[in-house]
Design a protein around this motif. Sequence first.
Motif, mmCIF file in Angstrom:
data_model
loop_
_atom_site.group_PDB
_atom_site.id
_atom_site.type_symbol
_atom_site.label_atom_id
_atom_site.label_comp_id
_atom_site.label_asym_id
_atom_site.label_seq_id
_atom_site.Cartn_x
_atom_site.Cartn_y
_atom_site.Cartn_z
ATOM 1 N N SER A 68 0.846 -1.195 0.000
ATOM 2 C CA SER A 68 0.000 0.000 0.000
ATOM 3 C C SER A 68 0.880 1.243 0.000
ATOM 4 N N GLY A 69 0.314 2.328 -0.506
ATOM 5 C CA GLY A 69 1.060 3.579 -0.546
ATOM 6 C C GLY A 69 1.371 4.120 0.823
ATOM 7 N N VAL A 70 0.432 3.986 1.748
ATOM 8 C CA VAL A 70 0.633 4.482 3.110
ATOM 9 C C VAL A 70 1.819 3.781 3.759
ATOM 10 N N ALA A 71 1.857 2.459 3.646
ATOM 11 C CA ALA A 71 2.962 1.690 4.222
ATOM 12 C C ALA A 71 4.285 2.053 3.557
ATOM 13 N N ALA A 72 4.257 2.297 2.242
ATOM 14 C CA ALA A 72 5.474 2.643 1.512
ATOM 15 C C ALA A 72 6.050 3.963 1.996
ATOM 16 N N ILE A 73 5.210 4.962 2.137
ATOM 17 C CA ILE A 73 5.683 6.280 2.572
ATOM 18 C C ILE A 73 6.264 6.205 3.974
ATOM 19 N N ARG A 74 5.605 5.465 4.839
ATOM 20 C CA ARG A 74 6.128 5.313 6.207
ATOM 21 C C ARG A 74 7.500 4.654 6.202
ATOM 22 N N ALA A 75 7.644 3.607 5.374
ATOM 23 C CA ALA A 75 8.915 2.877 5.326
ATOM 24 C C ALA A 75 10.021 3.709 4.700
ATOM 25 N N LEU A 76 9.696 4.455 3.643
ATOM 26 C CA LEU A 76 10.705 5.235 2.934
ATOM 27 C C LEU A 76 11.305 6.343 3.787
ATOM 28 N N ARG A 77 10.604 6.755 4.808
ATOM 29 C CA ARG A 77 11.149 7.773 5.713
ATOM 30 C C ARG A 77 12.349 7.262 6.492
ATOM 31 N N HIS A 78 12.493 5.945 6.516
ATOM 32 C CA HIS A 78 13.594 5.350 7.278
ATOM 33 C C HIS A 78 14.589 4.629 6.366
ATOM 34 N N LEU A 79 14.415 4.815 5.055
ATOM 35 C CA LEU A 79 15.279 4.132 4.100
ATOM 36 C C LEU A 79 15.899 5.143 3.138
ATOM 37 N N SER A 80 16.867 4.695 2.398
ATOM 38 C CA SER A 80 17.498 5.542 1.382
ATOM 39 C C SER A 80 17.378 4.849 0.033
ATOM 40 N N ARG A 108 6.338 12.971 -4.228
ATOM 41 C CA ARG A 108 6.926 14.189 -4.779
ATOM 42 C C ARG A 108 6.940 15.313 -3.742
ATOM 43 N N ALA A 109 5.877 15.385 -2.934
ATOM 44 C CA ALA A 109 5.799 16.438 -1.920
ATOM 45 C C ALA A 109 6.885 16.262 -0.859
ATOM 46 N N GLU A 110 7.186 15.011 -0.525
ATOM 47 C CA GLU A 110 8.155 14.748 0.540
ATOM 48 C C GLU A 110 9.578 14.563 0.011
ATOM 49 N N TRP A 111 9.696 13.963 -1.172
ATOM 50 C CA TRP A 111 11.023 13.730 -1.769
ATOM 51 C C TRP A 111 10.987 14.188 -3.232
ATOM 52 N N PRO A 112 11.140 15.472 -3.486
ATOM 53 C CA PRO A 112 11.003 16.006 -4.853
ATOM 54 C C PRO A 112 11.950 15.375 -5.870
ATOM 55 N N LEU A 161 2.123 11.196 -15.470
ATOM 56 C CA LEU A 161 3.116 12.125 -15.987
ATOM 57 C C LEU A 161 2.991 13.483 -15.306
ATOM 58 N N ALA A 162 1.741 13.936 -15.143
ATOM 59 C CA ALA A 162 1.520 15.234 -14.504
ATOM 60 C C ALA A 162 1.984 15.232 -13.055
ATOM 61 N N ALA A 163 1.899 14.074 -12.405
ATOM 62 C CA ALA A 163 2.322 13.971 -10.999
ATOM 63 C C ALA A 163 3.831 13.859 -10.863
ATOM 64 N N GLY A 164 4.531 13.670 -11.988
ATOM 65 C CA GLY A 164 5.992 13.681 -11.942
ATOM 66 C C GLY A 164 6.678 12.340 -11.998
ATOM 67 N N ALA A 165 6.059 11.346 -12.637
ATOM 68 C CA ALA A 165 6.737 10.053 -12.780
ATOM 69 C C ALA A 165 8.005 10.217 -13.605
ATOM 70 N N ASN A 166 9.054 9.496 -13.230
ATOM 71 C CA ASN A 166 10.321 9.550 -13.971
ATOM 72 C C ASN A 166 10.372 8.530 -15.106
ATOM 73 N N GLY A 167 9.386 7.658 -15.157
ATOM 74 C CA GLY A 167 9.316 6.646 -16.204
ATOM 75 C C GLY A 167 7.980 5.947 -16.097
ATOM 76 N N GLU A 197 -1.945 9.091 -6.607
ATOM 77 C CA GLU A 197 -2.025 9.793 -5.313
ATOM 78 C C GLU A 197 -0.761 9.561 -4.498
ATOM 79 N N VAL A 198 -0.263 8.334 -4.542
ATOM 80 C CA VAL A 198 0.986 8.027 -3.833
ATOM 81 C C VAL A 198 2.140 8.822 -4.438
ATOM 82 N N LEU A 199 2.170 8.896 -5.747
ATOM 83 C CA LEU A 199 3.226 9.634 -6.433
ATOM 84 C C LEU A 199 3.230 11.105 -6.019
ATOM 85 N N LYS A 200 2.078 11.696 -5.928
ATOM 86 C CA LYS A 200 1.987 13.097 -5.498
ATOM 87 C C LYS A 200 2.548 13.273 -4.079
ATOM 88 N N LEU A 201 2.238 12.324 -3.200
ATOM 89 C CA LEU A 201 2.749 12.397 -1.828
ATOM 90 C C LEU A 201 4.268 12.206 -1.797
#
Length: 217
Positions: A37-49, A72-76, A96-102, A66-70
């Motif tokens: 899930s996106g929620v779990a991913a964002i929580r985990a990524l805060r502690h990972l590189s 981008r907001a936290e890690w541009p 694409l509009a939300a900023g996907a790199n691929g 929606e996950v992509l927008k979040l």
Amino acid sequence: MPIRVYLVDDSPEALRRIEGILHRDTASFEVIGSATSGVAAIRALRHLSADVVLLDLSMPRLNGVEVLKLLRAEWPDLCVVVLTAYYDAAWVAPALAAGANGYVLKTASAGELMTAMRAALAGSFPTSVEVMTELASTTSVPVHTSPVRLTAMEREVLSAIADGHTNQEIAAARFVSVSTVKLVVAALMDKLAARNRTHLISQGIREGLISLRVETR
């Protein structure tokens, strides 16, 4: 050092398949975690590189856009490559509009997926013929001449970016410095009001400034 990859897909089976692909080349790729899930991913990524996030689009609660927008907001500057089964414009354009790199389809081979991640990290926009064809056929291109005026160099660079070339490749092909290419890209961003290279391609198509060369496999 291997590329650190984080996987986000609501299907455990899909996660296992992707992880299995990347484990074929542990010298180049390291799966540092995954989430369904996106929620779990964002929580985990805060502690990972992470270097790259492979993101599915069709997920419960928060979909991939929606996950992509979040993200981008936290890690541009985080490299996020969409990996999905969908290539219709209803999914492609918002991503694409939300900023996907691929934007890579799940039908891609192991080699294509690995190449796509490397390309995204290098500044290109990896995608498939199907995706670009769909985007071109459904993007509203004005019938009048675009009010955006580009120099010959700007048109060449915009076309090269759409073809997936990096600044270094564009500079080498045109016998100019990378700094010169960066200045041209900055001018393009300004003229087309683009937020990033992905958005630049989308804006170029919308303005009728990019002619897509669709190739058959």
